[in-house]
Design a protein around this motif. Structure first.
Motif: not given
Length: 269
Positions: A83-107
């Motif tokens: 989305v950022i690339a398609r919108l040509s937003k040149e001043k945005i850095v995106l940091v995605g936070i995920g899980y390397a092992d078990k997903n703990q989002r509920g906690t």
């Protein structure tokens, strides 16, 4: 009877907020996108996270950028980066936070702990410490990312956490912008309404830009709570506070995350 109704809502909202992401097809990153990944273990949550970072095409460590921290990065990083690339937003850095092992989002994304989910809920304070004291300093110092402003994006239970962060009194809120899509405002007997009231009683300023969204096909309860929360915020006179809210047309819970992301990025930046 009323208590039983609320308990049913808690259980339903936890199941929806935790497991509704399963089965989503992940989009491939556009070829021109610069990105890298690394893992880190938090001393606060004892969880191993997988971090994905998207850089602008002409990234320079001497420049400042709009830095967006994206919850549920396992599911949404590729789509959000595209989305950022398609919108040509040149001043945005995106940091995605995920899980390397078990997903703990509920906690990680919920507070208080629900006794029906012992050990699987209620860890939001520790997760916020991870963001404040570990992840943000790491990307700034080790990755050379300097932020003109920081944004937190969350959807469903992640949206709950984003709003939970907004109204904290005992920890620093490191974010200038909050994007909360389809927020699970039903969690723990609508705890966020009480949290906001406590904040308002203590402070009359809220220096932040907030974007709220919900899909019109996400069910009566989610829309009802969204509307009630918007009206509560609109009734306040917080100094320095900017509120945008939107009802997404013909949009379900599964489809609302990226629609919310694209609309909010277009408005905020």
């Amino acid at each position: 009877m009323k208590k039983q109704i609320w308990k049913t809502i808690w259980l339903f909202s936890f199941i929806i907020g935790t497991f509704s992401l399963n089965g989503c097809t992940k989009e491939e990153l556009l070829s021109q996108i610069q990105h890298e990944s690394f893992s880190m273990i938090s001393e606060y949550t004892k969880t191993k996270y997988r971090i994905n970072i998207m850089y602008p095409e002409r990234f320079n460590t001497e420049n400042n950028y709009h830095t967006i921290f994206l919850l549920d990065g396992d599911d949404y990083f590729n789509e959000a980066a595209n989305v950022i690339a398609r919108l040509s937003k040149e001043k945005i850095v995106l940091v995605g936070i995920g899980y390397a092992d078990k997903n703990q989002r509920g906690t990680d994304y919920s507070f208080p702990e629900d006794k029906d989910f012992p050990g699987d809920s209620g860890g939001a304070l520790a997760f916020l410490k991870f963001l404040n004291n570990e992840l943000i300093p790491w990307v700034e110092i080790n990755m050379g990312i300097h932020s003109s402003d920081k944004t937190l994006f969350g959807h469903s239970l992640g949206g709950y956490f984003a709003l939970f962060t907004l109204f904290q009194q005992n920890q620093t809120n490191p974010f200038d912008n909050i994007i909360a899509g389809s927020s699970n405002l039903m969690w723990y007997n609508a705890y966020l309404f009480d949290l906001e009231q406590d904040y308002y009683n203590a402070f009359k300023g809220l220096e932040i830009r907030l974007f709220l969204a919900v899909g019109d096909l996400e069910g009566a309860s989610l829309n009802l709570f969204h509307d009630a929360f918007v009206e509560k915020l609109r009734s306040r006179s917080y100094s320095g506070f900017s509120l945008n809210f939107e009802r997404l047309k013909n949009t379900s819970h599964r489809n609302s995350p990226i629609v919310t992301f694209e609309n909010s990025v277009s408005i905020l930046f």
